[in-house]
Motif scaffolding. Structure first.
Motif, PDB file in Angstrom:
ATOM      1  N   GLU A  63       0.843  -1.196   0.000  1.00 13.87           N
ATOM      2  CA  GLU A  63       0.000   0.000   0.000  1.00 13.87           C
ATOM      3  C   GLU A  63       0.880   1.248   0.000  1.00 13.87           C
ATOM      4  O   GLU A  63       1.615   1.506   0.965  1.00 13.87           O
ATOM      5  N   GLU A  64       0.825   2.033  -1.073  1.00  9.63           N
ATOM      6  CA  GLU A  64       1.544   3.309  -1.086  1.00  9.63           C
ATOM      7  C   GLU A  64       0.816   4.286  -0.183  1.00  9.63           C
ATOM      8  O   GLU A  64      -0.423   4.318  -0.157  1.00  9.63           O
ATOM      9  N   VAL A  65       1.562   5.099   0.567  1.00  6.11           N
ATOM     10  CA  VAL A  65       0.946   5.911   1.616  1.00  6.11           C
ATOM     11  C   VAL A  65       1.332   7.383   1.495  1.00  6.11           C
ATOM     12  O   VAL A  65       2.337   7.745   0.886  1.00  6.11           O
ATOM     13  N   ALA A  66       0.484   8.221   2.103  1.00  6.38           N
ATOM     14  CA  ALA A  66       0.715   9.660   2.181  1.00  6.38           C
ATOM     15  C   ALA A  66       0.251  10.149   3.549  1.00  6.38           C
ATOM     16  O   ALA A  66      -0.468   9.440   4.269  1.00  6.38           O
ATOM     17  N   GLU A  67       0.634  11.355   3.897  1.00  8.14           N
ATOM     18  CA  GLU A  67       0.251  11.938   5.183  1.00  8.14           C
ATOM     19  C   GLU A  67      -1.264  11.862   5.381  1.00  8.14           C
ATOM     20  O   GLU A  67      -2.045  12.175   4.481  1.00  8.14           O
ATOM     21  N   GLY A  68      -1.666  11.447   6.573  1.00  9.45           N
ATOM     22  CA  GLY A  68      -3.080  11.356   6.906  1.00  9.45           C
ATOM     23  C   GLY A  68      -3.677   9.980   6.700  1.00  9.45           C
ATOM     24  O   GLY A  68      -4.744   9.680   7.256  1.00  9.45           O
ATOM     25  N   ASP A  69      -3.041   9.137   5.905  1.00  9.48           N
ATOM     26  CA  ASP A  69      -3.542   7.770   5.729  1.00  9.48           C
ATOM     27  C   ASP A  69      -3.496   7.040   7.071  1.00  9.48           C
ATOM     28  O   ASP A  69      -2.547   7.200   7.852  1.00  9.48           O
ATOM     29  N   THR A  70      -4.496   6.218   7.312  1.00  2.00           N
ATOM     30  CA  THR A  70      -4.624   5.530   8.600  1.00  2.00           C
ATOM     31  C   THR A  70      -4.950   4.060   8.358  1.00  2.00           C
ATOM     32  O   THR A  70      -5.769   3.735   7.497  1.00  2.00           O
ATOM     33  N   PHE A  71      -4.313   3.207   9.151  1.00  2.00           N
ATOM     34  CA  PHE A  71      -4.457   1.762   8.980  1.00  2.00           C
ATOM     35  C   PHE A  71      -4.707   1.117  10.337  1.00  2.00           C
ATOM     36  O   PHE A  71      -4.082   1.468  11.341  1.00  2.00           O
ATOM     37  N   PHE A  72      -5.618   0.138  10.350  1.00  2.00           N
ATOM     38  CA  PHE A  72      -5.929  -0.631  11.555  1.00  2.00           C
ATOM     39  C   PHE A  72      -5.418  -2.045  11.334  1.00  2.00           C
ATOM     40  O   PHE A  72      -5.812  -2.716  10.371  1.00  2.00           O
ATOM     41  N   ILE A  73      -4.544  -2.501  12.217  1.00  2.00           N
ATOM     42  CA  ILE A  73      -3.861  -3.780  12.040  1.00  2.00           C
ATOM     43  C   ILE A  73      -4.373  -4.766  13.084  1.00  2.00           C
ATOM     44  O   ILE A  73      -4.000  -4.696  14.265  1.00  2.00           O
ATOM     45  N   ASN A  74      -5.229  -5.675  12.647  1.00  2.00           N
ATOM     46  CA  ASN A  74      -5.731  -6.710  13.548  1.00  2.00           C
ATOM     47  C   ASN A  74      -4.615  -7.681  13.921  1.00  2.00           C
ATOM     48  O   ASN A  74      -3.645  -7.850  13.166  1.00  2.00           O
ATOM     49  N   THR A  75      -4.780  -8.353  15.061  1.00  2.00           N
ATOM     50  CA  THR A  75      -3.860  -9.434  15.381  1.00  2.00           C
ATOM     51  C   THR A  75      -3.942 -10.508  14.304  1.00  2.00           C
ATOM     52  O   THR A  75      -4.995 -10.752  13.719  1.00  2.00           O
ATOM     53  N   GLY A  76      -2.797 -11.115  14.023  1.00  2.00           N
ATOM     54  CA  GLY A  76      -2.735 -12.148  12.992  1.00  2.00           C
ATOM     55  C   GLY A  76      -2.453 -11.629  11.603  1.00  2.00           C
ATOM     56  O   GLY A  76      -2.099 -12.409  10.706  1.00  2.00           O
ATOM     57  N   LYS A  77      -2.602 -10.301  11.384  1.00  2.00           N
ATOM     58  CA  LYS A  77      -2.391  -9.751  10.044  1.00  2.00           C
ATOM     59  C   LYS A  77      -0.906  -9.510   9.813  1.00  2.00           C
ATOM     60  O   LYS A  77      -0.261  -8.773  10.555  1.00  2.00           O
ATOM     61  N   ILE A  78      -0.366 -10.112   8.777  1.00  2.00           N
ATOM     62  CA  ILE A  78       1.037  -9.930   8.443  1.00  2.00           C
ATOM     63  C   ILE A  78       1.239  -8.496   7.944  1.00  2.00           C
ATOM     64  O   ILE A  78       0.398  -7.945   7.231  1.00  2.00           O
TER      65      ILE A  78
END
Length: 320
Positions: free
Chosen positions: A160-175
């Motif tokens: 995933e290419e990213v820029a300022e303000g991008d937000t990600f939620f990383i569940n347990t188990g997610k590589i």
């Protein structure tokens, strides 16, 4: 209790750089500082108050002395004297290892620890900088293990290419992995349990490969392709915009161009503010403190009203 600031706990990392100093003003001298732990209850890395009459007290001492006043009654009932959130700023000059975190049940069984659900808010990204989040197709354990043997794991991963303000939620188990050129704010459960599965075949300063946790990871990985990681949220100015609402933490985004007052007598939780842009003064009935980009503040749960005084600030607001 007044709003509390804490001394940053700075961590050198193989993949770290100098943006924590150059962009966020952290007092670092190393060329490989990768993390600033802003608010931590992790054993061996307990945060220390940096402002006001309680300066020098540890977070653990405050919890022992002022449990419900600091954390909130419902938080104490759920977590006891454990501070449930770990707050960091992370600078990746080089790619982090490909990794994942176990869920609560597995972490409790194996490590007597919480699992590690986390979220990332991108503060700065070099052109073309990317994250690894999840797989690019459904895989099974056999295909995954074979990719490790063939050194082709990277071909199975989603970028995933990213820029300022991008937000990600990383569940347990997610590589996942933070890519080179990314500076971000991280909010996570209080846990330092990480299963590293690939480290780009690189060596540490002593010429050794870093430990991999191949076997531990096998039963912790979510092998299915999912698109549940990118957080869509409103950016309405001078409003409280919901970003993430999980069992472990709630995060809002505030982009303020003027002062704001928040009534929080029913919140029954501490409130954390991470300043990701501009600066602001944050006050309750007992005191006030100023934060600027790259700083973090803890407002105790016994506060009834929070006043935010600013001419321009971007804040992440975190509660339980």
């Amino acid at each position: 209790m007044y709003p509390l600031k804490f001394k940053p706990i700075l961590k050198e990392r193989l993949w770290g750089g100098t943006k924590l100093k150059e962009v966020l003003g952290k007092p670092i001298k190393s060329q490989i500082t990768g993390e600033s732990w802003e608010l931590s209850g992790v054993d061996g890395d307990i945060s220390i108050v940096a402002n006001g009459p309680l300066k020098g007290k540890t977070l653990q001492e405050l919890i022992s002395e002022q449990g419900e006043q600091l954390l909130g009654k419902s938080v104490v009932e759920r977590f006891g004297d454990e501070f449930p959130i770990l707050i960091k700023f992370i600078d990746a000059k080089r790619d982090l290892s490909v990794q994942l975190h176990p869920n609560d049940a597995l972490a409790k069984k194996r490590h007597n620890s919480f699992g590690k659900t986390e979220m990332w808010y991108i503060m700065d990204a070099d052109p073309g900088a990317k994250l690894i989040v999840g797989f690019n197709k459904n895989v099974d354990k056999q295909e995954y293990v074979q990719s490790l043997k063939n050194n082709t794991l990277l071909d199975l991963l989603n970028y995933e290419e990213v820029a300022e303000g991008d937000t990600f939620f990383i569940n347990t188990g997610k590589i996942h992995a933070i890519g080179a050129g990314v500076l971000l704010a991280e909010i996570q459960q209080t846990s330092d349990i990480t299963y590293r599965v690939f480290d780009f075949n690189r060596k540490d300063k002593d010429g050794n490969y870093r430990e991999l946790h191949t076997e531990l990871a096998l039963d912790a990985i979510d092998y299915t392709k999912k698109d549940d990681f990118k957080v869509s949220y409103n950016h309405e100015p001078d409003k409280v915009n919901s970003m993430v609402e999980s069992p472990y933490f709630k995060t809002n985004f505030l982009e303020l161009n003027q002062n704001m007052q928040l009534r929080i007598e029913d919140r029954d939780s501490f409130t954390i503010y991470m300043c990701v842009g501009g600066e602001a003064e944050i006050a309750n009935a007992t005191g006030r403190a100023r934060i600027k980009k790259g700083e973090t503040l803890l407002v105790p749960a016994d506060s009834m009203v929070i006043d935010i005084v600013t001419k321009g600030a971007k804040l992440l607001e975190v509660t339980i």
